[in-house]
Design a protein around this motif. Structure first.
Motif, PDB file in Angstrom:
ATOM      1  N   SER A   1       5.782  -8.278  -1.969  1.00 20.39           N
ATOM      2  CA  SER A   1       4.764  -9.053  -1.249  1.00 20.39           C
ATOM      3  C   SER A   1       3.626  -9.350  -2.243  1.00 20.39           C
ATOM      4  O   SER A   1       2.742 -10.160  -1.840  1.00 20.39           O
ATOM      5  CB  SER A   1       4.489  -8.332   0.116  1.00 20.39           C
ATOM      6  OG  SER A   1       3.883  -7.252  -0.130  1.00 20.39           O
ATOM      7  N   ILE A   2       3.530  -8.564  -3.054  1.00 22.17           N
ATOM      8  CA  ILE A   2       2.273  -8.689  -4.120  1.00 22.17           C
ATOM      9  C   ILE A   2       2.728  -9.603  -5.061  1.00 22.17           C
ATOM     10  O   ILE A   2       1.594 -10.310  -5.806  1.00 22.17           O
ATOM     11  CB  ILE A   2       2.021  -7.377  -4.672  1.00 22.17           C
ATOM     12  CG1 ILE A   2       3.125  -6.934  -5.747  1.00 22.17           C
ATOM     13  CG2 ILE A   2       1.662  -6.339  -3.888  1.00 22.17           C
ATOM     14  CD1 ILE A   2       2.605  -5.660  -6.641  1.00 22.17           C
TER      15      ILE A   2
ATOM     16  N   ARG B   1      -2.892 -11.061   2.264  1.00 20.42           N
ATOM     17  CA  ARG B   1      -3.833 -10.316   1.509  1.00 20.42           C
ATOM     18  C   ARG B   1      -4.194 -11.006   0.152  1.00 20.42           C
ATOM     19  O   ARG B   1      -5.273 -11.168  -0.375  1.00 20.42           O
ATOM     20  CB  ARG B   1      -3.296  -8.877   1.251  1.00 20.42           C
ATOM     21  CG  ARG B   1      -2.272  -9.014   0.068  1.00 20.42           C
ATOM     22  CD  ARG B   1      -1.731  -7.471   0.153  1.00 20.42           C
ATOM     23  NE  ARG B   1      -1.067  -6.889   0.984  1.00 20.42           N
ATOM     24  CZ  ARG B   1       0.227  -7.246   1.158  1.00 20.42           C
ATOM     25  NH1 ARG B   1       0.881  -8.181   0.326  1.00 20.42           N
ATOM     26  NH2 ARG B   1       0.821  -7.143   2.345  1.00 20.42           N
ATOM     27  N   ASN B   2      -3.191 -11.451  -0.288  1.00 19.83           N
ATOM     28  CA  ASN B   2      -3.229 -12.362  -1.956  1.00 19.83           C
ATOM     29  C   ASN B   2      -4.164 -13.521  -1.516  1.00 19.83           C
ATOM     30  O   ASN B   2      -5.070 -13.921  -2.518  1.00 19.83           O
ATOM     31  CB  ASN B   2      -2.033 -12.764  -2.056  1.00 19.83           C
ATOM     32  CG  ASN B   2      -0.971 -11.583  -2.330  1.00 19.83           C
ATOM     33  OD1 ASN B   2      -1.486 -10.396  -2.144  1.00 19.83           O
ATOM     34  ND2 ASN B   2       0.482 -11.603  -2.194  1.00 19.83           N
ATOM     35  N   ALA B   3      -4.122 -14.378  -0.871  1.00 21.90           N
ATOM     36  CA  ALA B   3      -4.884 -15.482  -0.467  1.00 21.90           C
ATOM     37  C   ALA B   3      -6.258 -15.348  -0.097  1.00 21.90           C
ATOM     38  O   ALA B   3      -7.296 -15.816  -0.741  1.00 21.90           O
ATOM     39  CB  ALA B   3      -4.213 -16.427   0.677  1.00 21.90           C
ATOM     40  N   ILE B   4      -6.371 -14.005   0.478  1.00 22.69           N
ATOM     41  CA  ILE B   4      -7.777 -13.486   0.966  1.00 22.69           C
ATOM     42  C   ILE B   4      -8.676 -13.348  -0.384  1.00 22.69           C
ATOM     43  O   ILE B   4      -9.842 -13.725  -0.463  1.00 22.69           O
ATOM     44  CB  ILE B   4      -7.630 -12.516   2.102  1.00 22.69           C
ATOM     45  CG1 ILE B   4      -7.257 -13.047   3.467  1.00 22.69           C
ATOM     46  CG2 ILE B   4      -9.130 -11.830   2.049  1.00 22.69           C
ATOM     47  CD1 ILE B   4      -6.884 -11.787   4.140  1.00 22.69           C
TER      48      ILE B   4
ATOM     49  N   ALA C   1      -6.115  -7.430   7.199  1.00 21.20           N
ATOM     50  CA  ALA C   1      -7.503  -6.947   7.603  1.00 21.20           C
ATOM     51  C   ALA C   1      -8.026  -5.913   6.797  1.00 21.20           C
ATOM     52  O   ALA C   1      -9.374  -6.014   6.365  1.00 21.20           O
ATOM     53  CB  ALA C   1      -7.180  -6.227   9.026  1.00 21.20           C
ATOM     54  N   ALA C   2      -7.319  -5.142   5.943  1.00 19.78           N
ATOM     55  CA  ALA C   2      -7.968  -4.112   5.118  1.00 19.78           C
ATOM     56  C   ALA C   2      -8.554  -4.821   3.817  1.00 19.78           C
ATOM     57  O   ALA C   2      -9.645  -4.448   3.622  1.00 19.78           O
ATOM     58  CB  ALA C   2      -6.746  -3.191   4.494  1.00 19.78           C
ATOM     59  N   VAL C   3      -7.973  -5.976   3.324  1.00 11.79           N
ATOM     60  CA  VAL C   3      -8.507  -6.796   2.147  1.00 11.79           C
ATOM     61  C   VAL C   3      -9.863  -7.418   2.700  1.00 11.79           C
ATOM     62  O   VAL C   3     -10.738  -7.503   2.126  1.00 11.79           O
ATOM     63  CB  VAL C   3      -7.382  -7.655   1.604  1.00 11.79           C
ATOM     64  CG1 VAL C   3      -8.091  -8.372   0.576  1.00 11.79           C
ATOM     65  CG2 VAL C   3      -6.371  -6.629   0.902  1.00 11.79           C
TER      66      VAL C   3
ATOM     67  N   ALA D   1      -6.203  -5.940  -3.832  1.00 13.27           N
ATOM     68  CA  ALA D   1      -5.045  -6.364  -3.117  1.00 13.27           C
ATOM     69  C   ALA D   1      -3.686  -5.675  -3.320  1.00 13.27           C
ATOM     70  O   ALA D   1      -2.831  -5.696  -2.192  1.00 13.27           O
ATOM     71  CB  ALA D   1      -4.910  -8.072  -3.824  1.00 13.27           C
ATOM     72  N   MET D   2      -3.428  -5.275  -4.572  1.00 16.65           N
ATOM     73  CA  MET D   2      -2.068  -4.534  -4.704  1.00 16.65           C
ATOM     74  C   MET D   2      -2.078  -3.219  -4.016  1.00 16.65           C
ATOM     75  O   MET D   2      -1.016  -2.779  -3.398  1.00 16.65           O
ATOM     76  CB  MET D   2      -1.868  -4.396  -6.369  1.00 16.65           C
ATOM     77  CG  MET D   2      -1.875  -5.438  -7.251  1.00 16.65           C
ATOM     78  SD  MET D   2      -0.770  -6.759  -6.996  1.00 16.65           S
ATOM     79  CE  MET D   2      -1.666  -8.142  -6.300  1.00 16.65           C
ATOM     80  N   ALA D   3      -3.302  -2.452  -3.990  1.00 15.39           N
ATOM     81  CA  ALA D   3      -3.110  -1.196  -3.220  1.00 15.39           C
ATOM     82  C   ALA D   3      -2.943  -1.461  -1.664  1.00 15.39           C
ATOM     83  O   ALA D   3      -2.521  -0.763  -1.002  1.00 15.39           O
ATOM     84  CB  ALA D   3      -4.372  -0.395  -3.585  1.00 15.39           C
ATOM     85  N   SER D   4      -3.439  -2.644  -1.219  1.00 10.14           N
ATOM     86  CA  SER D   4      -3.079  -2.709   0.189  1.00 10.14           C
ATOM     87  C   SER D   4      -1.741  -2.826   0.529  1.00 10.14           C
ATOM     88  O   SER D   4      -1.367  -2.740   1.839  1.00 10.14           O
ATOM     89  CB  SER D   4      -4.002  -4.126   0.592  1.00 10.14           C
ATOM     90  OG  SER D   4      -3.123  -5.247   0.257  1.00 10.14           O
ATOM     91  N   SER D   5      -0.712  -3.175  -0.339  1.00 12.22           N
ATOM     92  CA  SER D   5       0.533  -3.172  -0.142  1.00 12.22           C
ATOM     93  C   SER D   5       1.206  -1.807  -0.221  1.00 12.22           C
ATOM     94  O   SER D   5       2.260  -1.615   0.311  1.00 12.22           O
ATOM     95  CB  SER D   5       1.076  -4.184  -0.943  1.00 12.22           C
ATOM     96  OG  SER D   5       1.376  -3.568  -2.320  1.00 12.22           O
TER      97      SER D   5
END
Length: 518
Positions: free
Chosen positions: A229-230, A238-241, A433-435, A461-465
């Motif tokens: 997903s990353i 998360r990536n778009a955010i 939400a985290a990002v 962003a990567m750690a949020s996955s």
């Protein structure tokens, strides 16, 4: 009557009386002994029940103790309550002393009773587009199984990978990852779940004989989707955010040097896709090391699969119609999700199958785990409260302040702080939400410490996955968990190992690879 006669008569009467009362006395003793045994057995049952539910009571004690502690500076009492609820929910997700849908109901009640949120507001937060998507995706999965398309997809995979269980699992993770990086993990998990279940059922009709094999096959799907997903901007919200934050915070139209903060689709792929590819073989290796499946070769399942595919013959018109509708749904996700939403497209796809008569509502009602839909809805709702009450931001700032004396403000120390904090928070709320909450904090911190905002943003962003610990951490996990083959505790066993490996890979790329790409 003589004295001797009287004594003899009296003795006979006493003996007869004792003999007459002896059965009653034996019955009384038996009843008393049986009652004591019943009391002992009942006590043992009660003790076993309390032991089985011990983590439920421990979670309540820990949560309510934290809730009634003095409120820390900078945190509201509502924020403290949300953190306590999140702590309790995480403990219950991991230990599973009660059904997970029951935890979802506790989250709903907690928001109304403990936080004082209006019940209508809570109800609205439960039915988001993401929840509609999970619901529609599970319904589509049932429709795919009904048309037996899962067998043909599985046949294509095994023809490429061979019959080795390791390579089949690796092939499943690879295909899931390649697809999920472009069209989203929800879609791919829903599409591939029937494929994994088909291979399990063809290996053995007894679920106990393929318990570990089922775990490895299905977790290959969920982890293949999660780590992918990353890969691209369309792989997750998360990536778009983060792309939006870079442009909003750092890009200045009159300054050419700030054009690097406009991160294009291919630029994101150059940074993120190699990280996804590096983790692919690691996923399969960790799964096999952790569970050791009962079968190292699936020739028996492949032989049965081939025979069934041949017996089914060419695709029937109804199967072709199902393929067309499913492809149209995927096109809808890719082309219209920005305007209609992923959930609306998923529900429309499921409705199309029902209207076309390709699946009955009875089949969908029996095949969809509605409790899992409720679980995911409650997890998102709790994440909203983490953001609204300021609990997530307080937690982030407190963590950063705590690490400052340790020198974690530059280089690897800063990267580790950002990665660990994001990983910890994203296991309690959705990645998007985290990002959304952490992104501004992390990027501002990059500016203050004169660090590279691009690298800090990618780490965030990567750690949020890297949310691998609970069944509700990823949509792909939730969909796979709905199959009933995997326990919540088994996500923890693999999740801890995968978290460690993913963090090492992430920090390695941040230190040695990404600086070369700028």
């Amino acid at each position: 009557m003589s004295v001797a006669t009287t004594k003899a008569t009296s003795f006979r009467l006493s003996r007869d009386s004792l003999q007459a009362h002896e059965p009653d006395q034996r019955m009384t003793r038996f009843r008393r002994h049986g009652y004591q045994r019943w009391v002992l057995l009942r006590t043992q049952v009660d003790l076993l029940w309390f032991w089985d539910k011990r983590w439920f009571f421990i979670a309540l004690i820990v949560g309510f103790t934290f809730m009634h502690m003095p409120t820390p500076d900078g945190l509201t009492h509502q924020g403290q309550t949300v953190l306590a609820m999140s702590l309790m929910a995480t403990m219950l997700f991991i230990t599973e002393p009660v059904p997970l849908p029951a935890v979802a109901l506790m989250i709903v009640l907690g928001q109304v009773i403990l936080l004082g949120v209006d019940s209508t507001t809570v109800a609205k937060s439960l039915m988001t587009d993401s929840v509609l998507f999970i619901m529609g995706a599970l319904m589509l999965a049932v429709a795919v199984v009904k048309q037996r398309l899962d067998k043909r997809i599985a046949w294509v995979i095994v023809r490429i990978t061979g019959t080795s269980t390791f390579w089949i699992c690796f092939g499943i993770s690879t295909i899931c990852g390649l697809l999920a990086s472009f069209i989203g993990e929800h879609t791919v998990a829903a599409m591939m779940l029937p494929v994994g279940v088909t291979l399990i059922n063809l290996t053995s009709n007894d679920p106990k004989k393929v318990r570990k094999l089922a775990i490895v096959l299905l977790l290959s799907i969920s982890y293949g989707c999660a780590i992918a997903s990353i890969g691209t901007p369309s792989g997750g919200a998360r990536n778009a955010i983060m792309i939006g934050y870079w442009q909003e915070f750092f890009y200045k139209p009159g300054d050419p040097e700030t054009r690097k903060f406009i991160v294009h689709y291919l630029t994101w792929i150059a940074f993120a896709y190699p990280l996804f590819l590096v983790q692919l073989p690691v996923v399969t290796s960790i799964l096999f090391f952790t569970f050791k499946p009962e079968y190292s070769d699936m020739s028996r399942a492949v032989t049965r699969l081939r025979a069934q595919v041949m017996m089914d013959g060419p695709l029937k018109p109804s199967a072709w119609m199902a393929i067309i509708l499913f492809c149209a749904t995927i096109v809808g996700w890719v082309g219209f999700s920005q305007t209609l939403g992923l959930g609306t497209v998923a529900i429309a796809g499921a409705l199309a199958f029902l209207v076309a008569g390709l699946v009955r509502w009875e089949d969908i009602n029996a095949g969809v785990n509605w409790g899992v839909v409720l679980l995911y809805a409650a997890a998102i709702s709790l994440g909203v409260q983490m953001k609204n009450t300021g609990a997530a931001q307080w937690l982030a700032e407190s963590f950063i302040h705590m690490l400052a004396p340790l020198g974690a403000q530059h280089g690897f120390g800063l990267y580790a702080a950002v990665g660990l904090l994001t990983t910890g928070i994203t296991n309690t709320m959705t990645a998007g939400a985290a990002v959304a909450v952490l992104g501004p904090i992390m990027l501002n911190m990059a500016s203050v410490t004169h660090s590279d905002p691009i690298i800090i943003g990618f780490i965030t962003a990567m750690a949020s996955s890297i949310a691998y610990v609970t069944a509700a951490a990823h949509p792909a996990f939730t969909i796979v968990y709905a199959s009933g083959y995997i326990k919540s505790s088994e996500f923890v066993r693999v999740g801890i190992r995968m978290t460690l490996v993913s963090l090492i890979a992430l920090f390695g790329f941040a230190m040695f690879v990404w600086p070369l790409l700028e």
